[in-house]
Design a protein around this motif. Sequence first.
Motif, short mmCIF file in Angstrom:
data_model
loop_
_atom_site.label_atom_id
_atom_site.label_comp_id
_atom_site.label_asym_id
_atom_site.label_seq_id
_atom_site.Cartn_x
_atom_site.Cartn_y
_atom_site.Cartn_z
N ALA A 38 -32.28 17.05 -5.71
CA ALA A 38 -32.50 15.52 -4.65
C ALA A 38 -31.86 15.94 -3.55
O ALA A 38 -32.31 15.48 -2.66
CB ALA A 38 -32.80 14.76 -5.14
N GLN A 39 -30.61 15.86 -3.68
CA GLN A 39 -29.10 16.53 -2.72
C GLN A 39 -29.33 17.47 -1.76
O GLN A 39 -28.89 16.86 -0.52
CB GLN A 39 -27.78 16.36 -3.59
CG GLN A 39 -27.30 15.08 -4.39
CD GLN A 39 -25.88 15.82 -4.63
OE1 GLN A 39 -25.26 16.78 -5.40
NE2 GLN A 39 -25.16 15.06 -4.28
N VAL A 40 -30.21 18.48 -2.14
CA VAL A 40 -30.41 19.81 -1.25
C VAL A 40 -31.28 19.22 -0.10
O VAL A 40 -31.32 19.10 0.18
CB VAL A 40 -31.26 20.51 -2.03
CG1 VAL A 40 -31.20 22.13 -1.20
CG2 VAL A 40 -30.02 21.37 -3.10
N VAL A 41 -32.61 19.18 -0.88
CA VAL A 41 -33.91 17.82 0.07
C VAL A 41 -33.05 16.67 1.27
O VAL A 41 -32.99 16.81 2.42
CB VAL A 41 -34.67 17.91 -0.92
CG1 VAL A 41 -35.75 16.86 -0.22
CG2 VAL A 41 -35.20 18.82 -1.31
N LYS A 42 -32.33 16.18 0.94
CA LYS A 42 -32.03 14.95 1.37
C LYS A 42 -30.60 15.04 1.89
O LYS A 42 -31.38 14.73 3.18
CB LYS A 42 -30.99 14.22 0.74
CG LYS A 42 -30.38 12.53 1.54
CD LYS A 42 -29.56 11.76 0.28
CE LYS A 42 -28.80 10.91 1.22
NZ LYS A 42 -28.00 9.60 0.14
N MET A 43 -30.19 16.65 2.03
CA MET A 43 -29.52 16.80 3.79
C MET A 43 -30.02 17.83 4.54
O MET A 43 -29.37 17.86 5.19
CB MET A 43 -28.16 18.08 2.59
CG MET A 43 -27.50 18.32 3.16
SD MET A 43 -25.65 19.25 2.68
CE MET A 43 -25.96 20.21 2.07
N LEU A 44 -30.72 19.23 3.50
CA LEU A 44 -31.90 19.21 4.79
C LEU A 44 -32.59 18.88 5.54
O LEU A 44 -32.90 19.14 6.50
CB LEU A 44 -32.67 20.40 3.40
CG LEU A 44 -33.48 21.01 4.29
CD1 LEU A 44 -33.04 22.50 5.41
CD2 LEU A 44 -34.47 22.01 3.14
N ASN A 45 -33.09 17.10 4.74
CA ASN A 45 -34.29 16.52 5.76
C ASN A 45 -33.14 15.69 6.51
O ASN A 45 -33.54 15.39 8.15
CB ASN A 45 -34.90 15.37 5.07
CG ASN A 45 -35.82 16.34 4.12
OD1 ASN A 45 -35.85 17.48 4.35
ND2 ASN A 45 -36.72 15.95 3.23
N ARG A 46 -31.89 15.66 6.56
CA ARG A 46 -31.02 14.59 7.52
C ARG A 46 -31.31 15.51 8.79
O ARG A 46 -31.15 15.39 10.23
CB ARG A 46 -30.02 14.43 6.74
CG ARG A 46 -29.12 13.69 7.74
CD ARG A 46 -26.99 13.78 6.99
NE ARG A 46 -27.75 12.36 6.48
CZ ARG A 46 -26.61 12.01 5.69
NH1 ARG A 46 -26.17 12.90 4.98
NH2 ARG A 46 -26.92 10.41 4.91
N TYR A 47 -30.69 17.07 8.23
CA TYR A 47 -30.34 18.34 8.96
C TYR A 47 -31.59 18.55 10.36
O TYR A 47 -31.79 18.28 11.14
CB TYR A 47 -30.09 19.45 8.86
CG TYR A 47 -29.84 20.64 9.55
CD1 TYR A 47 -28.35 21.24 10.16
CD2 TYR A 47 -30.88 20.79 9.13
CE1 TYR A 47 -28.97 21.79 11.07
CE2 TYR A 47 -31.07 22.91 10.27
CZ TYR A 47 -29.84 23.12 10.75
OH TYR A 47 -29.78 24.19 11.89
N LEU A 48 -32.81 18.77 9.55
CA LEU A 48 -34.19 18.72 10.10
C LEU A 48 -34.53 18.17 10.94
O LEU A 48 -35.09 18.15 12.24
CB LEU A 48 -34.97 19.61 9.16
CG LEU A 48 -34.51 20.57 8.23
CD1 LEU A 48 -36.07 20.37 7.32
CD2 LEU A 48 -34.91 21.92 9.57
#
Lengths: 200, 200
Positions: A38-48
């Motif tokens: 969930a942290q990976v997706v949160k970080m990725l989606n903030r960036y994307l």
Amino acid sequence: DILERPEGLELGGDLREVTIMMSDIRGFTTLSETLAPAQVVKMLNRYLGAMTDIIMAHQGTIDEFLGDAILAVFGAPLQREDDADRAVRCALAMQAAMADINAANLADGLPQVETGIALNTGSVIAGNIGSERRSKYGFVGHPMNVTSRIEDHCAGGEILLSDSTLQKLDGRYRVADRRSLQVKGINQAVVVHRLLEVES
Amino acid sequence: DILERPEGLELGGDLREVTIMMSDIRGFTTLSETLAPAQVVKMLNRYLGAMTDIIMAHQGTIDEFLGDAILAVFGAPLQREDDADRAVRCALAMQAAMADINAANLADGLPQVETGIALNTGSVIAGNIGSERRSKYGFVGHPMNVTSRIEDHCAGGEILLSDSTLQKLDGRYRVADRRSLQVKGINQAVVVHRLLEVES
């Protein structure tokens, strides 16, 4: 929306000179193994999310997200005089946005990340690629593969542009670190430059 | 349709063991430079249309078309006991379909093409990747990158599968040509096998 449904323009496919952008977060896959999904997706989606807004603001066409990688083009479906310049300004804005992304990551206890951005200009076939069941506006041609290879050579925080992009620019930019890259399937070496900043 | 709108299942991202498939037409980019753009798109869409039908019939999830490359996974959003076996049967059906595709190409005066297919099994983070403005059900993890690297080693007509996929198979298959590949970002060599055929 012509960007979303460009069938009328591109039904059969045609040759376009575009400036291609490929970016990814350095070491993201390795980093992703140290975090909860969930942290990976949160970080990725903030960036994307931030990058998508910047690319759209510069009238770039996002072709794909592939994990943390973004593939975008400037010059299709609509060609404009300043495609290469907009791509460069977009890349600069993307790098400038990383400070805010990392501040937000820090506030959430997430790691700091750096992105590398490759730019390359060339003629590609643009059209609706796929099948009746699934199609997308997509691109075929060596310049796509070359961009991916340039991206492999980007360090964090860097923007590398090919000579073909540099020659298209109207704006004045400072570049350094001229390098020659060998690319599979291409006979000539690909000359790239590191973008420093926009001259005031 | 759960495959089209899997938000309910995957909102935050979770870790899934999937079998990843990557395929592409050998030498397609070079070939595309010898043809008119409309011919390239026609040939590509014939191929992608046939492959899409076969992948969907085997309950694979298509992640992306990237030019002539297809990225698909078996095991997300829905995990099934036979994900790896279905992926292998799908790859065999895709190779078997090439004869018809090439017959149709021949009838249209288009070149013959060969596809290479890589299969790899591993744990990846699956989730809705992107932003409010643009998102997709996507995947992050080293097994994705490894699959792409295996694909680089596929010859035309070949199916290469990693040892991790082979170990998941319930069906009996004949493999040959065990090879060890070095993959950037992965310490251990990746062992791959060439799939010969299904044992009767």
